[in-house]
Design an enzyme around this catalytic site. Structure first.
Site, PDB file in Angstrom:
ATOM      1  N   PHE A  68       0.816  -1.218   0.000  1.00  0.00           N
ATOM      2  CA  PHE A  68       0.000   0.000   0.000  1.00  0.00           C
ATOM      3  C   PHE A  68       0.845   1.261   0.000  1.00  0.00           C
ATOM      4  O   PHE A  68       0.395   2.326  -0.415  1.00  0.00           O
ATOM      5  CB  PHE A  68      -0.973  -0.010   1.174  1.00  0.00           C
ATOM      6  CG  PHE A  68      -0.416   0.433   2.494  1.00  0.00           C
ATOM      7  CD1 PHE A  68      -0.524   1.750   2.912  1.00  0.00           C
ATOM      8  CD2 PHE A  68       0.207  -0.469   3.344  1.00  0.00           C
ATOM      9  CE1 PHE A  68      -0.029   2.163   4.143  1.00  0.00           C
ATOM     10  CE2 PHE A  68       0.702  -0.071   4.564  1.00  0.00           C
ATOM     11  CZ  PHE A  68       0.589   1.253   4.969  1.00  0.00           C
ATOM     12  N   LYS A  69       2.099   1.161   0.443  1.00  0.00           N
ATOM     13  CA  LYS A  69       2.958   2.342   0.524  1.00  0.00           C
ATOM     14  C   LYS A  69       3.193   2.970  -0.850  1.00  0.00           C
ATOM     15  O   LYS A  69       3.508   4.155  -0.949  1.00  0.00           O
ATOM     16  CB  LYS A  69       4.298   1.980   1.159  1.00  0.00           C
ATOM     17  CG  LYS A  69       4.201   1.269   2.505  1.00  0.00           C
ATOM     18  CD  LYS A  69       3.709   2.170   3.593  1.00  0.00           C
ATOM     19  CE  LYS A  69       3.584   1.460   4.932  1.00  0.00           C
ATOM     20  NZ  LYS A  69       4.833   1.083   5.562  1.00  0.00           N
ATOM     21  N   ASP A  70       3.067   2.187  -1.930  1.00  0.00           N
ATOM     22  CA  ASP A  70       3.302   2.729  -3.278  1.00  0.00           C
ATOM     23  C   ASP A  70       2.388   3.917  -3.579  1.00  0.00           C
ATOM     24  O   ASP A  70       2.795   4.870  -4.243  1.00  0.00           O
ATOM     25  CB  ASP A  70       3.052   1.650  -4.349  1.00  0.00           C
ATOM     26  CG  ASP A  70       4.180   0.627  -4.435  1.00  0.00           C
ATOM     27  OD1 ASP A  70       5.347   1.019  -4.264  1.00  0.00           O
ATOM     28  OD2 ASP A  70       3.871  -0.551  -4.664  1.00  0.00           O
TER      29      ASP A  70
ATOM     30  N   MET B 272       3.808   6.962  -1.801  1.00  0.00           N
ATOM     31  CA  MET B 272       5.223   7.207  -2.070  1.00  0.00           C
ATOM     32  C   MET B 272       5.466   7.658  -3.504  1.00  0.00           C
ATOM     33  O   MET B 272       6.333   8.498  -3.759  1.00  0.00           O
ATOM     34  CB  MET B 272       6.030   5.949  -1.770  1.00  0.00           C
ATOM     35  CG  MET B 272       7.476   6.237  -1.436  1.00  0.00           C
ATOM     36  SD  MET B 272       7.685   7.108   0.139  1.00  0.00           S
ATOM     37  CE  MET B 272       7.366   5.790   1.291  1.00  0.00           C
TER      38      MET B 272
ATOM     39  N   THR C 182       7.731   0.321   3.640  1.00  0.00           N
ATOM     40  CA  THR C 182       8.073   1.721   3.364  1.00  0.00           C
ATOM     41  C   THR C 182       9.386   1.818   2.607  1.00  0.00           C
ATOM     42  O   THR C 182       9.519   2.600   1.663  1.00  0.00           O
ATOM     43  CB  THR C 182       8.164   2.523   4.675  1.00  0.00           C
ATOM     44  OG1 THR C 182       6.859   2.667   5.224  1.00  0.00           O
ATOM     45  CG2 THR C 182       8.739   3.903   4.442  1.00  0.00           C
TER      46      THR C 182
END
Length: 474
Positions: A111-113, A116, A144
């Protein structure tokens, strides 16, 4: 829009806070006033694709970035060909009133994509216009780091110094990070746990002279740019969950969100979305055995564990005992008072805990928070159950979310579980749960077999300072 620190400093506008990361007074950036959204605005946004919706949401926070530039950044960040799903964030029905919000369709399968990729593009724009460079200092418990490094790799004006805990991530997570060979990416393995890595980052970031001398910034969720970008998928998921609801019944139609939580950044974005006016009934916080946050929301006492007492679990990205984003929530809980927030963190330093039990009655229903804990046995059972009943394989962190979500389902209120990562990142646990390993394609095998390059250091602040000083962009 202006921003201030949770401890009182005035921080400027959006460009300033995404470059600065941690505030000079040790606090975290928050909007001076949250924007609001209403039913009419939500309906106007309903036909938009994900990039278009992200532009609208982020435009409420990044008022100092021209709208055409913001739209370009969002189109680049969320172009469908960069994601496995053309929707970018698909929403899939499970059973028992639950749906899965697919946040792991991006290049690093986590989900960090989503935040980010936007933050990398936004930083690149700001630095190019200012003709400056920035050295990102961050800590990761797993996802992360890879999302940041893949978003920032090869950029001339950005370098990444990413700390990770030795032996505490899955083989896939390590391979995604440590196999990168770009000269602007520095993987630093610390002999400790994630909280040790995070503490090192914070201590160096609090040294304003060193931070400015070496042009240090952050992409951890202490950076408000990530928090603001994550608000977009809460709105997106609400819109998709209500597409089938008759138009006359949509105004105020509530859904609940279940969020696997470690550092509290993801669910904090949901708290902000709810505070802005998104019709959210409950925010269901799910922890693993490192259940400091579950304990906090049940009792009002925040008691971070020591590194020695932080457990190694099969949902390793949540092996966090000191959630840095909780300060933003406490700031809200204490009436947006920098003085009371600073005093609370002073209490934490002296006593090792913060007593907010007098405010605990407000968690539900006023703020919508409930919580629960999931164990290794729960994860295995939930992964098996979802695979058998729904034909969907979920990762261990998402399983924590599903397990706790089932405890809080209400009749007539859709429960949306935020997916954390793809199951192949945690093959050992999936194999234990299902008796068969996730399929490994040729690309994944190549990744796992690639040489890995890291710099190992003890839990030592001076060694980290020396490493940054010798390698930072200037």
């Amino acid at each position: 829009m202006q921003y201030l620190s949770t401890r009182g400093a005035q921080l400027g506008q959006y460009r300033d806070v995404i470059v600065e990361g941690l505030a000079p007074d040790g606090g975290l950036a928050v909007p001076a006033e949250l924007p609001t959204i209403d039913a009419a605005l939500l309906e106007r946004w309903r036909p938009l694709d994900y990039a278009g919706l992200a532009t609208e949401i982020l435009g409420l926070f990044a008022t100092d970035i021209p709208r055409d530039e913001l739209a370009r950044i969002c189109r680049t960040s969320y172009r469908p060909e960069a994601f496995a799903s053309p929707e970018v964030v698909p929403v899939t029905s499970l059973d028992g009133g639950l749906s899965l919000v697919g946040l792991s369709e991006g290049p690093t399968l986590a989900f960090k994509d989503l935040a980010m990729r936007f933050l990398g593009e936004a930083l690149d724009l700001v630095l190019t216009e200012a003709d400056e460079v920035l050295n990102i200092l961050g800590a990761t418990s797993g996802d992360t780091g890879s999302a940041a490094e893949h978003a920032l790799r090869g950029r001339d004006r950005l370098a990444v110094f990413m700390l990770s805990p030795k032996g505490r991530m899955s083989p896939f997570q390590r391979a995604q990070m440590y196999s990168l060979l770009e000269p602007n990416v520095h993987n630093i393995v610390v002999d400790g746990v994630f909280d040790d890595c995070q503490r090192l980052v914070k201590r160096i970031s609090e040294d304003v002279e060193f931070k400015r001398a070496h042009r240090l910034g952050a992409v951890n969720s202490i950076n408000f740019g990530r928090i603001s970008a994550q608000i977009a998928y809460y709105v997106w998921a609400w819109l998709r969950a209500t597409d089938a609801v008759p138009a006359a019944d949509r105004d105020g139609f509530e859904v609940s969100f279940a969020v696997p939580s470690g550092n509290f950044g993801n669910i904090l974005s949901g708290h902000y979305a709810r505070s802005m006016g998104l019709p959210v009934r409950r925010l269901v916080l799910a922890t693993n055995e490192n259940n400091v946050l579950d304990d906090f929301f049940r009792t009002g006492h925040y008691r971070p564990r020591t590194a020695a007492n932080t457990l190694t679990t099969s949902s390793p990205s949540m092996d966090v005992s000191r959630a840095s984003n909780l300060e933003r929530f406490v700031f809200d809980l204490l009436g947006s008072s920098p003085e009371r927030t600073a005093a609370a963190w002073g209490e934490l330093t002296v006593r090792g805990e913060i007593d907010l039990s007098a405010e605990q009655h407000r968690f539900l229903p006023e703020l919508g928070f409930v919580s629960g804990t999931s164990t290794h046995a729960d994860r295995l059972a939930t992964i098996r159950e979802v695979a058998e009943r729904c034909g969907v394989t979920i990762d261990p962190h998402t399983a924590d979310g599903v397990k706790v979500a089932r405890e809080h389902v209400e009749e007539g209120v859709p429960m949306l579980v935020l997916e954390t990562a793809k199951p192949q990142k945690f093959a050992e646990t999936i194999t234990e749960a299902l008796g068969v390993a996730p399929a490994i394609d040729a690309e994944t095998r190549t990744l796992l077999d690639a040489p890995q390059h890291v710099t190992e250091i003890p839990d030592d602040e001076q060694q980290l300072r020396d490493l940054i000083a010798s390698s930072a962009l200037r």
